[in-house]
Design an enzyme around this catalytic site. Structure first.
Site, PDB file in Angstrom:
ATOM      1  N   ASP A 248      38.774  32.772  39.692  1.00  0.00           N
ATOM      2  CA  ASP A 248      39.257  33.816  40.588  1.00  0.00           C
ATOM      3  C   ASP A 248      40.456  33.325  41.406  1.00  0.00           C
ATOM      4  O   ASP A 248      40.327  32.431  42.239  1.00  0.00           O
ATOM      5  CB  ASP A 248      38.085  34.230  41.497  1.00  0.00           C
ATOM      6  CG  ASP A 248      38.387  35.471  42.304  1.00  0.00           C
ATOM      7  OD1 ASP A 248      39.527  35.966  42.249  1.00  0.00           O
ATOM      8  OD2 ASP A 248      37.475  35.937  42.998  1.00  0.00           O
ATOM      9  N   ASP A 311      39.055  44.900  42.743  1.00  0.00           N
ATOM     10  CA  ASP A 311      37.588  44.970  42.718  1.00  0.00           C
ATOM     11  C   ASP A 311      37.097  46.410  42.623  1.00  0.00           C
ATOM     12  O   ASP A 311      37.461  47.252  43.452  1.00  0.00           O
ATOM     13  CB  ASP A 311      37.016  44.341  43.991  1.00  0.00           C
ATOM     14  CG  ASP A 311      37.275  42.848  44.045  1.00  0.00           C
ATOM     15  OD1 ASP A 311      38.087  42.352  43.242  1.00  0.00           O
ATOM     16  OD2 ASP A 311      36.660  42.195  44.896  1.00  0.00           O
TER      17      ASP A 311
HETATM   18  C1  GLA Z   1      37.135  38.624  44.405  1.00  0.00           C
HETATM   19  C2  GLA Z   1      36.725  39.043  43.001  1.00  0.00           C
HETATM   20  C3  GLA Z   1      35.314  39.590  43.028  1.00  0.00           C
HETATM   21  C4  GLA Z   1      34.370  38.545  43.594  1.00  0.00           C
HETATM   22  C5  GLA Z   1      34.839  38.080  44.955  1.00  0.00           C
HETATM   23  C6  GLA Z   1      34.055  36.895  45.454  1.00  0.00           C
HETATM   24  O1  GLA Z   1      37.232  39.700  45.258  1.00  0.00           O
HETATM   25  O2  GLA Z   1      37.614  39.982  42.479  1.00  0.00           O
HETATM   26  O3  GLA Z   1      34.912  39.969  41.732  1.00  0.00           O
HETATM   27  O4  GLA Z   1      34.303  37.462  42.695  1.00  0.00           O
HETATM   28  O5  GLA Z   1      36.198  37.691  44.920  1.00  0.00           O
HETATM   29  O6  GLA Z   1      34.516  36.418  46.690  1.00  0.00           O
END
Ligand code: GLA
Length: 504
Positions: A248, A311
């Site tokens: 990520d 997200d």
């Molecule tokens: C980002 C990612 C999510 C999740 C969060 C965790 O927002 O896109 O899918 O993994 O981080 O902190």
């Protein structure tokens, strides 16, 4: 059957769509083998696969043409061992039998360079447990995946997201402390006493374990990331026994936020190369929210899937629930998906799940039944990784009915590995068409409007001709022969999926 009759047939079937709430028929007592018919693994690596199969237990499993280095447990259907040391495609036949009958299914094990020849399926903790996740959460999820029947339909990965590491500067005694040992090796926080024991627990059920980190010094939630420890961290995850890494971008922003392709690719190319050198198969999921058209280069840097959007849990509802806007973006990228290279529109948020913005405790989804069936239809047709991220301890009959339809999952896992073509998208409707390995076509007609409406797709639009046999995969029902067009009367935000046979 002529077209008039066929049209009537479809209309009748479609009107039943609005009435019965549970679309997926219950699995019967006879053995029914599920799961992909093609599977990629690297040579000379540990191999683990739980044959997905419904039907009354005890079942007795067997497999023909299994290489000597792999062993099948006849009672559990779990295959383990080491893949052959040279590239080869093994045509294995799985068999399952019980007192009600038997079933068999082809499984092509492609020993070579590619992983995830069909979209990965599993569960991820993020949208239910956030920074509350513990070792127990993961074990309970693995238990539920096996006990609920999800594993019998092909769900496989039990994945930890963010927040298993130490959180530098935290005042929480469970989360603070040294982030690494004197050799630089990453440490877990106190909620994860023994990662190897955790993956062993998951593996003992024939399931796989996923982990998460960031190329930055810190993850999105402010926990220790992999920056300047990439090699050692990947090795650690391999030694712990993990089978998937979500990588990520987040904290990497502070290291290099140059918007060029080269700068954006760099951390992923690095980790992609490192993972390839590990002595076990680790699937790499790129999470950088679709920057720099990641779908054009995600596979080249070593990823098997890449998030195409921000997200899903943060997507704002417009007139439609948030998952639709994510799906619309992802659906447009259909040309970039291929076996081992999947567009990832994020997780399936149905059942009980939290609100990502406030990292809240899970609540029941506000989506209607039609919307939830539409959600699963979209993800299946888009050949998306199928990761549920709701509460595994509150799996109700309806949620499982949406998640565990063998024919919908069959469309998602189809060995041709194509994402549905976006045939049409208007304010009021959408049509997706996914070519299948048997020459057939899976078609989704979506009503995006606020009132009941007929949604149609002509054979011309679908790029096909002649007569086709149609089947309703949601209800496991043959619909007779169709020609000229597909049509369904649909409730607001509902869907009809058709599986059409190959042309003659
Ligand atoms: C980002 C990612 C999510 C999740 C969060 C965790 O927002 O896109 O899918 O993994 O981080 O902190």
């Amino acid at each position: 059957m002529g077209f008039r009759q066929a049209g009537l047939f479809l209309l009748l079937a479609a009107s039943a769509f609005a009435q019965d709430e549970l679309w997926t028929p219950k699995p019967g007592p006879r053995p029914q083998l599920n799961g992909p018919t093609i599977y990629g693994a690297r040579p000379g690596h540990p191999f683990l696969y739980r044959i997905p199969c419904t039907g009354e237990r005890p079942l007795r499993f067997s497999a023909s043409n299994l290489p000597a280095s792999l062993k099948l447990d006849a009672e559990t259907g779990i295959i383990s061992g080491t893949t052959p040391s040279a590239p080869a495609t093994l045509r294995i036949t799985f068999k399952a039998q019980n007192r009600h009958g038997r079933d068999s299914r082809l499984f092509r094990l492609v020993v070579g360079d590619k992983l995830a020849l069909t979209p990965p399926m599993g569960w991820n903790h993020w949208y239910t447990h956030y920074d509350r996740v513990t070792d127990r959460t993961l074990r309970n999820a693995a238990d539920a995946m096996a006990a609920s029947g999800m594993a019998d339909h092909g769900y496989q990965y039990v994945s930890i997201d963010d927040c298993w590491m130490v959180k530098p500067g935290s005042t929480d005694p469970e989360l603070n402390g040294p982030a690494r040992d004197s050799a630089g090796r990453q440490l877990t926080n106190r909620r994860f006493p023994d990662m190897q024991a955790l993956t062993s627990y998951i593996h003992a059920k024939g399931l796989k374990a996923g982990i998460y980190t960031s190329p930055g010094p810190l993850t999105c939630a402010g926990f220790e990331g992999a920056w300047q420890h990439e090699e050692l961290d990947a090795r650690t995850y391999a030694e712990w026994g993990f089978d998937l890494l979500k990588y990520d971008w987040c904290g990497y922003r502070k290291i290099d936020n140059t918007p060029t392709d080269e700068a954006r690719q760099k951390p992923y190319r690095l980790m992609g190369g490192i993972l390839k050198r590990q002595p076990r198969d680790i699937v790499l999921n790129l999470c950088q929210y679709g920057m720099n058209d990641v779908w054009k280069w995600g596979a080249a840097v070593g990823g098997q899937s890449w998030r195409t959007t921000g997200d899903l849990g943060l997507a704002k509802d417009t007139r439609l629930p948030g998952f639709y806007s994510i799906a619309f973006k992802n659906a447009a990228l259909w040309e970039y998906a291929a076996p081992g290279a999947w567009n990832d529109p994020d997780y399936i948020l149905i059942g009980w799940y939290g609100n990502a913005r406030g990292m809240q405790q899970p609540r029941k989804a506000k989506l209607t039944a039609d919307e939830q069936y539409s959600y699963m239809s979209l993800w299946s047709l888009m050949a998306s990784p199928l990761f549920f991220s709701g509460d595994m301890e509150k799996l109700d009959e309806f949620t499982l009915n949406v998640l565990c339809n063998r024919e919908l999952i069959g469309i998602n896992q189809d060995a041709l590995g194509r994402q549905a073509r976006l045939v049409r998208k208007t304010e009021n409707d959408m049509v997706l068409a996914k070519p299948l390995e048997d020459g057939g076509l899976a078609v989704g007609l979506f009503n995006l409007g606020e009132s009941k409406a007929a949604v149609e797709a002509s054979f011309g639009d679908l790029g096909i001709g002649g007569k086709r046999k149609a089947r309703d995969p949601w209800r496991y029902r043959d619909l007779g022969t169709v020609e000229d067009k597909l049509r369904a009367e649909l409730a607001p935000h509902s869907v009809a999926v058709f599986r059409l046979s190959a042309g003659r």
